[in-house]
Design a protein around this motif. Structure first.
Motif, PDB file in Angstrom:
ATOM      1  N   HIS A  35       0.821  -1.211   0.000  1.00 49.73           N
ATOM      2  CA  HIS A  35       0.000   0.000   0.000  1.00 49.73           C
ATOM      3  C   HIS A  35       0.858   1.266   0.000  1.00 49.73           C
ATOM      4  N   ILE A  36       1.961   1.243   0.734  1.00 49.96           N
ATOM      5  CA  ILE A  36       2.849   2.404   0.760  1.00 49.96           C
ATOM      6  C   ILE A  36       3.486   2.613  -0.608  1.00 49.96           C
ATOM      7  N   GLU A  37       3.882   1.510  -1.279  1.00 54.30           N
ATOM      8  CA  GLU A  37       4.452   1.624  -2.631  1.00 54.30           C
ATOM      9  C   GLU A  37       3.479   2.306  -3.582  1.00 54.30           C
ATOM     10  N   GLU A  38       2.194   1.927  -3.507  1.00 55.09           N
ATOM     11  CA  GLU A  38       1.183   2.533  -4.380  1.00 55.09           C
ATOM     12  C   GLU A  38       1.029   4.023  -4.085  1.00 55.09           C
ATOM     13  N   ALA A  39       1.004   4.373  -2.806  1.00 50.71           N
ATOM     14  CA  ALA A  39       0.831   5.777  -2.417  1.00 50.71           C
ATOM     15  C   ALA A  39       2.047   6.611  -2.793  1.00 50.71           C
ATOM     16  N   ILE A  40       3.229   6.048  -2.610  1.00 48.99           N
ATOM     17  CA  ILE A  40       4.456   6.800  -2.888  1.00 48.99           C
ATOM     18  C   ILE A  40       4.640   7.006  -4.396  1.00 48.99           C
ATOM     19  N   GLU A  41       4.105   6.101  -5.216  1.00 47.55           N
ATOM     20  CA  GLU A  41       4.151   6.287  -6.670  1.00 47.55           C
ATOM     21  C   GLU A  41       3.295   7.494  -7.062  1.00 47.55           C
ATOM     22  N   VAL A  82       9.477  10.064   7.162  1.00 44.82           N
ATOM     23  CA  VAL A  82       9.238  10.705   5.869  1.00 44.82           C
ATOM     24  C   VAL A  82      10.019   9.920   4.822  1.00 44.82           C
ATOM     25  N   LEU A  83       9.301   9.437   3.798  1.00 48.85           N
ATOM     26  CA  LEU A  83       9.916   8.673   2.704  1.00 48.85           C
ATOM     27  C   LEU A  83       9.737   9.411   1.389  1.00 48.85           C
ATOM     28  N   TYR A  84      10.733   9.272   0.505  1.00 45.14           N
ATOM     29  CA  TYR A  84      10.681   9.884  -0.826  1.00 45.14           C
ATOM     30  C   TYR A  84      11.129   8.880  -1.876  1.00 45.14           C
ATOM     31  N   LYS A  85      10.403   8.872  -2.970  1.00 42.28           N
ATOM     32  CA  LYS A  85      10.804   8.085  -4.142  1.00 42.28           C
ATOM     33  C   LYS A  85      10.239   8.782  -5.369  1.00 42.28           C
ATOM     34  N   PRO A  86      11.095   9.126  -6.341  1.00 38.21           N
ATOM     35  CA  PRO A  86      10.567   9.797  -7.540  1.00 38.21           C
ATOM     36  C   PRO A  86       9.564   8.902  -8.264  1.00 38.21           C
ATOM     37  N   SER A  87       8.472   9.496  -8.695  1.00 44.28           N
ATOM     38  CA  SER A  87       7.426   8.766  -9.397  1.00 44.28           C
ATOM     39  C   SER A  87       7.896   8.385 -10.798  1.00 44.28           C
ATOM     40  N   ASN A  89       5.682   7.669 -13.342  1.00 41.96           N
ATOM     41  CA  ASN A  89       4.743   8.201 -14.332  1.00 41.96           C
ATOM     42  C   ASN A  89       4.345   9.663 -14.165  1.00 41.96           C
ATOM     43  N   ASN A  90       4.345  10.177 -12.942  1.00 50.88           N
ATOM     44  CA  ASN A  90       3.907  11.577 -12.781  1.00 50.88           C
ATOM     45  C   ASN A  90       4.765  12.320 -11.753  1.00 50.88           C
ATOM     46  N   ARG A  91       5.963  12.652 -12.186  1.00 53.36           N
ATOM     47  CA  ARG A  91       6.897  13.379 -11.304  1.00 53.36           C
ATOM     48  C   ARG A  91       6.396  14.789 -11.055  1.00 53.36           C
ATOM     49  N   LYS A  92       6.387  15.163  -9.771  1.00 53.76           N
ATOM     50  CA  LYS A  92       5.946  16.493  -9.400  1.00 53.76           C
ATOM     51  C   LYS A  92       7.060  17.256  -8.703  1.00 53.76           C
ATOM     52  N   ILE A  93       7.837  16.567  -7.897  1.00 54.00           N
ATOM     53  CA  ILE A  93       8.855  17.225  -7.077  1.00 54.00           C
ATOM     54  C   ILE A  93      10.156  17.335  -7.861  1.00 54.00           C
ATOM     55  N   VAL A  94      10.664  18.560  -7.942  1.00 54.82           N
ATOM     56  CA  VAL A  94      11.943  18.801  -8.596  1.00 54.82           C
ATOM     57  C   VAL A  94      12.963  19.079  -7.492  1.00 54.82           C
ATOM     58  N   LEU A  95      13.942  18.195  -7.353  1.00 55.74           N
ATOM     59  CA  LEU A  95      14.944  18.342  -6.320  1.00 55.74           C
ATOM     60  C   LEU A  95      15.984  19.390  -6.710  1.00 55.74           C
ATOM     61  N   PRO A  96      16.505  20.115  -5.704  1.00 56.28           N
ATOM     62  CA  PRO A  96      17.611  21.035  -6.020  1.00 56.28           C
ATOM     63  C   PRO A  96      18.818  20.240  -6.507  1.00 56.28           C
TER      64      PRO A  96
END
Length: 99
Positions: A35-41, A82-87, A89-96
């Motif tokens: 479930h976390i994998e689905e949400a983090i995607e 707090v966990l982060y993984k770039p999506s 199919n739909n990347r939203k967060i642009v890292l510095p």
């Protein structure tokens, strides 16, 4: 692997988020990881809270979740992960960038 600058950026982005999963007495299991994998995607950056009745060590729980979901552990503060993984199919967060 995230740089210090990137982790600080992600922590600031996660500050206003609410925890969408809770780890309780049952600890970490395959069902929770799926479930976390689905949400983090979908969201890329999520918060998970560890309940008081969780019998596992909070550091172990955080590492198990990060490893199980193939994501980066951004922060473990108190009983909040707090966990982060770039999506894919739909990347939203642009890292510095580094540097």
């Amino acid at each position: 692997m995230l740089t210090g600058k990137q982790k600080r950026f992600l922590r600031s982005e996660a500050h206003h988020l609410s925890a969408i999963f809770q780890v309780g007495k049952g600890g970490v299991n395959e069902h929770l990881i799926k479930h976390i994998e689905e949400a983090i995607e979908t969201r890329e950056l999520i918060k998970i809270s560890i309940l008081q009745n969780c019998e596992d060590d909070k550091q172990e729980v955080a590492e198990q979740l990060a490893k199980g979901t193939k994501s980066e552990l951004v922060q473990l503060i108190g009983l909040t992960i707090v966990l982060y993984k770039p999506s894919v199919n739909n990347r939203k967060i642009v890292l510095p960038t580094r540097g």
